[in-house]
Design a protein around this motif. Structure first.
Motif, PDB file in Angstrom:
ATOM      1  N   LYS A 123       0.815  -1.226   0.000  1.00  0.00           N
ATOM      2  CA  LYS A 123       0.000   0.000   0.000  1.00  0.00           C
ATOM      3  C   LYS A 123       0.845   1.271   0.000  1.00  0.00           C
ATOM      4  O   LYS A 123       0.374   2.318  -0.450  1.00  0.00           O
ATOM      5  N   VAL A 124       2.072   1.194   0.500  1.00  0.00           N
ATOM      6  CA  VAL A 124       2.896   2.416   0.588  1.00  0.00           C
ATOM      7  C   VAL A 124       3.982   2.461  -0.483  1.00  0.00           C
ATOM      8  O   VAL A 124       4.771   3.411  -0.512  1.00  0.00           O
ATOM      9  N   LEU A 125       4.050   1.443  -1.343  1.00  0.00           N
ATOM     10  CA  LEU A 125       5.057   1.461  -2.406  1.00  0.00           C
ATOM     11  C   LEU A 125       4.921   2.731  -3.243  1.00  0.00           C
ATOM     12  O   LEU A 125       3.814   3.112  -3.651  1.00  0.00           O
ATOM     13  N   ASP A 126       6.058   3.372  -3.496  1.00  0.00           N
ATOM     14  CA  ASP A 126       6.131   4.562  -4.355  1.00  0.00           C
ATOM     15  C   ASP A 126       5.323   5.743  -3.805  1.00  0.00           C
ATOM     16  O   ASP A 126       4.921   6.631  -4.565  1.00  0.00           O
ATOM     17  N   ARG A 127       5.082   5.772  -2.511  1.00  0.00           N
ATOM     18  CA  ARG A 127       4.381   6.902  -1.890  1.00  0.00           C
ATOM     19  C   ARG A 127       5.344   7.814  -1.129  1.00  0.00           C
ATOM     20  O   ARG A 127       4.904   8.713  -0.418  1.00  0.00           O
ATOM     21  N   ASP A 128       6.643   7.567  -1.242  1.00  0.00           N
ATOM     22  CA  ASP A 128       7.669   8.363  -0.560  1.00  0.00           C
ATOM     23  C   ASP A 128       7.465   8.360   0.956  1.00  0.00           C
ATOM     24  O   ASP A 128       7.636   9.373   1.628  1.00  0.00           O
ATOM     25  N   ILE A 129       7.068   7.223   1.471  1.00  0.00           N
ATOM     26  CA  ILE A 129       6.897   7.065   2.918  1.00  0.00           C
ATOM     27  C   ILE A 129       8.052   6.217   3.437  1.00  0.00           C
ATOM     28  O   ILE A 129       8.251   5.086   2.964  1.00  0.00           O
ATOM     29  N   PRO A 130       8.845   6.738   4.363  1.00  0.00           N
ATOM     30  CA  PRO A 130       9.947   5.933   4.893  1.00  0.00           C
ATOM     31  C   PRO A 130       9.421   4.702   5.617  1.00  0.00           C
ATOM     32  O   PRO A 130       8.337   4.719   6.220  1.00  0.00           O
ATOM     33  N   VAL A 131      10.190   3.637   5.550  1.00  0.00           N
ATOM     34  CA  VAL A 131       9.797   2.370   6.172  1.00  0.00           C
ATOM     35  C   VAL A 131      10.835   2.007   7.223  1.00  0.00           C
ATOM     36  O   VAL A 131      12.044   2.094   6.977  1.00  0.00           O
ATOM     37  N   MET A 132      10.364   1.594   8.388  1.00  0.00           N
ATOM     38  CA  MET A 132      11.251   1.098   9.434  1.00  0.00           C
ATOM     39  C   MET A 132      10.899  -0.359   9.703  1.00  0.00           C
ATOM     40  O   MET A 132       9.742  -0.691   9.973  1.00  0.00           O
ATOM     41  N   ILE A 133      11.902  -1.226   9.618  1.00  0.00           N
ATOM     42  CA  ILE A 133      11.704  -2.660   9.805  1.00  0.00           C
ATOM     43  C   ILE A 133      12.293  -3.064  11.154  1.00  0.00           C
ATOM     44  O   ILE A 133      13.483  -2.851  11.409  1.00  0.00           O
ATOM     45  N   LEU A 134      11.459  -3.627  12.000  1.00  0.00           N
ATOM     46  CA  LEU A 134      11.900  -4.116  13.302  1.00  0.00           C
ATOM     47  C   LEU A 134      11.936  -5.634  13.284  1.00  0.00           C
ATOM     48  O   LEU A 134      11.226  -6.271  12.506  1.00  0.00           O
ATOM     49  N   GLY A 135      12.739  -6.199  14.129  1.00  0.00           N
ATOM     50  CA  GLY A 135      12.789  -7.660  14.194  1.00  0.00           C
ATOM     51  C   GLY A 135      14.089  -8.132  14.793  1.00  0.00           C
ATOM     52  O   GLY A 135      15.098  -7.420  14.794  1.00  0.00           O
ATOM     53  N   GLU A 136      14.085  -9.347  15.309  1.00  0.00           N
ATOM     54  CA  GLU A 136      15.285  -9.928  15.888  1.00  0.00           C
ATOM     55  C   GLU A 136      16.365 -10.107  14.822  1.00  0.00           C
ATOM     56  O   GLU A 136      16.086 -10.111  13.619  1.00  0.00           O
ATOM     57  N   THR A 137      17.578 -10.284  15.281  1.00  0.00           N
ATOM     58  CA  THR A 137      18.685 -10.557  14.372  1.00  0.00           C
ATOM     59  C   THR A 137      18.405 -11.837  13.592  1.00  0.00           C
ATOM     60  O   THR A 137      17.999 -12.851  14.161  1.00  0.00           O
ATOM     61  N   GLY A 138      18.612 -11.763  12.281  1.00  0.00           N
ATOM     62  CA  GLY A 138      18.469 -12.944  11.441  1.00  0.00           C
ATOM     63  C   GLY A 138      17.087 -13.190  10.881  1.00  0.00           C
ATOM     64  O   GLY A 138      16.854 -14.214  10.235  1.00  0.00           O
ATOM     65  N   THR A 139      16.143 -12.269  11.098  1.00  0.00           N
ATOM     66  CA  THR A 139      14.779 -12.496  10.605  1.00  0.00           C
ATOM     67  C   THR A 139      14.624 -12.123   9.134  1.00  0.00           C
ATOM     68  O   THR A 139      13.564 -12.368   8.552  1.00  0.00           O
ATOM     69  N   GLY A 140      15.640 -11.522   8.519  1.00  0.00           N
ATOM     70  CA  GLY A 140      15.575 -11.214   7.089  1.00  0.00           C
ATOM     71  C   GLY A 140      15.204  -9.775   6.791  1.00  0.00           C
ATOM     72  O   GLY A 140      14.609  -9.485   5.742  1.00  0.00           O
ATOM     73  N   LYS A 141      15.588  -8.856   7.670  1.00  0.00           N
ATOM     74  CA  LYS A 141      15.253  -7.430   7.452  1.00  0.00           C
ATOM     75  C   LYS A 141      15.906  -6.907   6.183  1.00  0.00           C
ATOM     76  O   LYS A 141      15.309  -6.118   5.450  1.00  0.00           O
ATOM     77  N   ASP A 142      17.147  -7.345   5.916  1.00  0.00           N
ATOM     78  CA  ASP A 142      17.827  -6.881   4.704  1.00  0.00           C
ATOM     79  C   ASP A 142      17.148  -7.410   3.444  1.00  0.00           C
ATOM     80  O   ASP A 142      17.028  -6.695   2.442  1.00  0.00           O
ATOM     81  N   LEU A 143      16.675  -8.662   3.473  1.00  0.00           N
ATOM     82  CA  LEU A 143      15.982  -9.222   2.308  1.00  0.00           C
ATOM     83  C   LEU A 143      14.662  -8.499   2.057  1.00  0.00           C
ATOM     84  O   LEU A 143      14.286  -8.267   0.903  1.00  0.00           O
ATOM     85  N   LEU A 144      13.968  -8.137   3.130  1.00  0.00           N
ATOM     86  CA  LEU A 144      12.715  -7.410   2.973  1.00  0.00           C
ATOM     87  C   LEU A 144      12.969  -6.034   2.367  1.00  0.00           C
ATOM     88  O   LEU A 144      12.221  -5.577   1.491  1.00  0.00           O
ATOM     89  N   ALA A 145      14.035  -5.375   2.805  1.00  0.00           N
ATOM     90  CA  ALA A 145      14.369  -4.063   2.256  1.00  0.00           C
ATOM     91  C   ALA A 145      14.664  -4.164   0.757  1.00  0.00           C
ATOM     92  O   ALA A 145      14.208  -3.324  -0.036  1.00  0.00           O
ATOM     93  N   GLN A 146      15.421  -5.190   0.350  1.00  0.00           N
ATOM     94  CA  GLN A 146      15.703  -5.371  -1.074  1.00  0.00           C
ATOM     95  C   GLN A 146      14.425  -5.650  -1.862  1.00  0.00           C
ATOM     96  O   GLN A 146      14.255  -5.160  -2.990  1.00  0.00           O
ATOM     97  N   ALA A 147      13.524  -6.437  -1.276  1.00  0.00           N
ATOM     98  CA  ALA A 147      12.268  -6.749  -1.969  1.00  0.00           C
ATOM     99  C   ALA A 147      11.416  -5.495  -2.156  1.00  0.00           C
ATOM    100  O   ALA A 147      10.780  -5.318  -3.198  1.00  0.00           O
ATOM    101  N   ILE A 148      11.387  -4.621  -1.145  1.00  0.00           N
ATOM    102  CA  ILE A 148      10.656  -3.355  -1.274  1.00  0.00           C
ATOM    103  C   ILE A 148      11.222  -2.546  -2.435  1.00  0.00           C
ATOM    104  O   ILE A 148      10.480  -2.010  -3.272  1.00  0.00           O
ATOM    105  N   HIS A 149      12.529  -2.466  -2.504  1.00  0.00           N
ATOM    106  CA  HIS A 149      13.174  -1.714  -3.590  1.00  0.00           C
ATOM    107  C   HIS A 149      12.858  -2.329  -4.953  1.00  0.00           C
ATOM    108  O   HIS A 149      12.485  -1.617  -5.895  1.00  0.00           O
TER     109      HIS A 149
END
Length: 671
Positions: free
Chosen positions: A348-374
């Motif tokens: 819903k927020v893709l391409d809306r210029d809304i910053p995203v903050m990803i929370l989660g324990e170490t190793g949950t895949g925050k970096d992969l989620l960031a790449q997928a958003i991009h």
């Protein structure tokens, strides 16, 4: 006469204030005239001989450093661990001025004799430091500005110091970073010379830092015994050299060293992905020297090119072929309701210029989620630039983020360098571990996010930037705000949409995740028609019971190792799992609720064989997990006719584990 209070005076942990207190206790007088009593020539020769190893590796670096600071009214000095100046190189006009304060070879510059000064204080604190102007304890030295970094031997002990001293009027705050890097270069060169026949592993969380001063270097015997590690490696391991002595290659990387040899077999293998204990992914290359019955080729260093793209996904040993590109949010959606809700919000927020903050324990895949958003956004064809705020030293992160202009500080590149924010122009900037960003840079980052402009170090102009910002952290930022370690205004600028990735133990799609990880790892020895790797039902049951403190990253590492160990039937069995996995097979302390994985019906990885319930619901069922382990051990002991060593080797556990659990075997189970 009273000295002027230094910047930062009054702070209880300020190193300058602590150094002044020591100086006073030593009885150093503020107005003492410089002591020109040189060490006798014979004694200086003895000191040079005693420090020959340091001297021969430091002098070439000193020459390079001097070329970078020439004509700046400065000099470079090398000292022993006690503060004795061993060698100096500098501008002739400043050397004459330095001689007036006895800043020459053969003079002791420890705090005991000179009071607060960069050399003596850096050696005492064992930390790099700049002492500027009237921060010097003695008045005679207050015309100087000195930046000094301690130098540590490959075995970890303090061995000397590298210092740049100059006129206090030409002081620049970034000189210390240059001195730090030069000291690290000396350490790395000594390190390489000390272990010529060892297995030398170079690693860093970011592939582009391989072959640079920031890479970690650790050395092991061919059998996997830890020998030593440089300071960058100690930082990445989170342990000192002394603490690391209790470890082996296997305990640090959760991978047998024989698997390392397989990963880097063949001519000039590319950097590979490894996983540190605790679940941190790193890129690695190795240098394996021929010795004993085995031999492997030297791996050529990866060129340090800040503009180069990271290497392709690693072509590892037979069971670790390149992973599929995680190019979309849909790829990450494997059936868990919590994750599906996160992905729906992000769509819903893709391409809306809304910053995203990803929370989660170490190793949950925050970096992969960031790449997928991009990759799912309209910016997909533009750069995706990741900055790990926890892996870059405080002294370098400012230049790393904002870049610098030619001549911004001593040692800067002639053409300057673009920072990561500028490199991400038009694309996505991913600020990983944002909770570790130094407090003094948070205000600059906030200004960039508000004004969309950056000012590189040493630049007299601002540059417009257009970036979509994604940040991530495993820390509680609100607690950091309450402690004053994180700016509240920056927090609210970054958290346009906050999403939380569930821990692996909380997910209902555990088996689907296992299947996807296996598929990414299963290289089938390069043969497209080879059977895929499967998981034996009893192993799947154990995986479902484990609490996965390292989350998906830990699961990936465990399965990668198991894939390397499988036999011809290409089935992961108990003997392919590491020893520590069996030792930790229990729910987390205090856990009472079932994990989310237990809410979904079990999926069978072997047609026709259903798995037992994934989590015990009663005390009687809880005992069944222990029973599975004991039965597997008893079966292996029977197979090897009671030979504990052979059974332990087959199971991949220690003999002590067998002896410890053998007492729990029910009577008759070994018959």
């Amino acid at each position: 006469m009273q000295r002027h209070p230094p910047a930062g005076a009054g702070q209880p942990d300020d190193p300058i204030d602590k150094a002044h207190a020591r100086s006073q206790a030593f009885g150093v007088a503020l107005d003492d005239r410089p002591d020109y009593a040189l060490l006798p020539r014979a004694d200086l020769s003895d000191a040079l001989e005693e420090n020959r190893f340091l001297f021969q590796h430091a002098v070439p670096v000193m020459e390079t450093l001097y070329e970078q600071i020439a004509n700046t009214h400065s000099m470079v000095l090398l000292t022993s661990a006690r503060g004795l100046v061993l060698h100096a190189r500098g501008d002739s006009d400043f050397l004459e001025k330095a001689s007036r304060v006895a800043l020459v070879p053969g003079i002791d510059w420890s705090e005991q004799t000179r009071g607060t000064n960069a050399i003596g204080t850096a050696l005492t604190e064992q930390e790099a430091i700049t002492v500027h102007g009237d921060q010097h304890y003695q008045q005679a030295n207050q015309a100087l500005t000195c930046s000094c970094a301690p130098i540590f031997a490959p075995q970890g002990q303090l061995i000397g110091a590298l210092d740049v001293s100059g006129d206090h009027r030409s002081y620049h705050q970034h000189t210390l970073a240059l001195v730090r890097m030069s000291a690290q270069m000396i350490e790395n060169q000594m390190f390489a010379a000390s272990f010529p026949k060892a297995v030398r592993l170079h690693f860093h969380a970011r592939a582009e830092f391989l072959g640079t001063l920031m890479e970690g270097i650790a050395v092991f015997t061919p059998e996997g015994r830890f020998l030593s590690a440089n300071r960058s490696a100690q930082f990445q391991f989170g342990m000192s050299v002394n603490a690391l002595q209790a470890h082996t290659f296997s305990s640090l990387f959760e991978l047998p060293i024989s698997a390392l040899f397989e990963l880097f077999a063949g001519p000039s293998p590319a950097p590979r992905a490894l996983c540190l204990r605790g679940g941190v992914n790193v890129w690695a290359r190795t240098e394996i020297r021929p010795t004993g019955p085995w031999a492997a080729p030297l791996v050529q260093p990866l060129a340090a090119d800040a503009d180069a793209a990271p290497p392709a996904a690693p072509r590892a040993a037979p069971a670790a072929r390149r992973a599929p590109q995680l190019s979309s949010l849909q790829y990450l959606n494997t059936g868990d309701g919590q994750l599906a809700a996160v992905i729906a919000k992000l769509h819903k927020v893709l391409d809306r210029d809304i910053p995203v903050m990803i929370l989660g324990e170490t190793g949950t895949g925050k970096d992969l989620l960031a790449q997928a958003i991009h990759h799912d956004s309209a910016r997909a064809r533009q750069p995706f630039v990741a900055v790990n705020c926890a892996s870059i030293p405080d002294t370098l992160i400012e230049a790393e983020l904002f870049g610098y202009e030619e001549g911004a500080f001593t040692g800067a590149r002639k053409k300057g360098a673009a920072g990561k924010i500028q490199q991400a122009h038009g694309g996505t900037l991913f600020l990983d571990e944002i909770g570790d960003m130094p407090r003094h840079l948070q205000a600059r980052l906030l200004r960039v996010l508000q004004e969309r402009r950056i000012s590189p170090l040493g630049a007299g102009k601002e540059i417009e930037v257009d970036v979509h910002v994604i940040s991530a952290t495993h820390k509680n930022l609100k607690e950091l705000i309450a402690r004053g370690d994180f700016r509240e205004d920056l927090y609210y600028r970054l958290n346009g949409l906050v999403v939380r990735l569930p821990a692996l133990r909380e997910r209902s799609d555990f088996e689907a995740v296992v299947h996807k990880v296996l598929k990414s790892l299963d290289g089938s020895d390069g043969q497209d028609d080879a059977a895929p790797v499967r998981i034996a039902p009893e192993v799947m049951r154990l995986l479902l019971h484990y609490h996965w403190p390292g989350n998906v990253r830990q699961l990936h590492n465990l399965l990668r190792t198991a894939c390397v160990m499988v036999d011809d039937d290409r089935t992961i069995r108990m003997e392919h799992l590491p020893d520590d996995f069996f030792d930790e097979l229990r729910p987390p302390a205090g856990a009472t609720a079932q994990p989310a994985a237990a809410l979904a019906p079990p999926m069978s990885f072997v047609p026709g064989e259903a798995l037992p319930p994934p989590w015990p619901e009663t005390p009687e069922d809880a005992q069944s997990l222990q029973d599975v382990t004991l039965q597997a051990m008893a079966q292996m002991l029977r197979l090897h006719q009671g030979n504990v060593s052979a059974a332990a080797k087959a199971l991949g556990v220690s003999r002590n584990t067998i002896y410890r659990k053998k007492a729990l075997l029910p009577p008759g189970l070994l018959d």
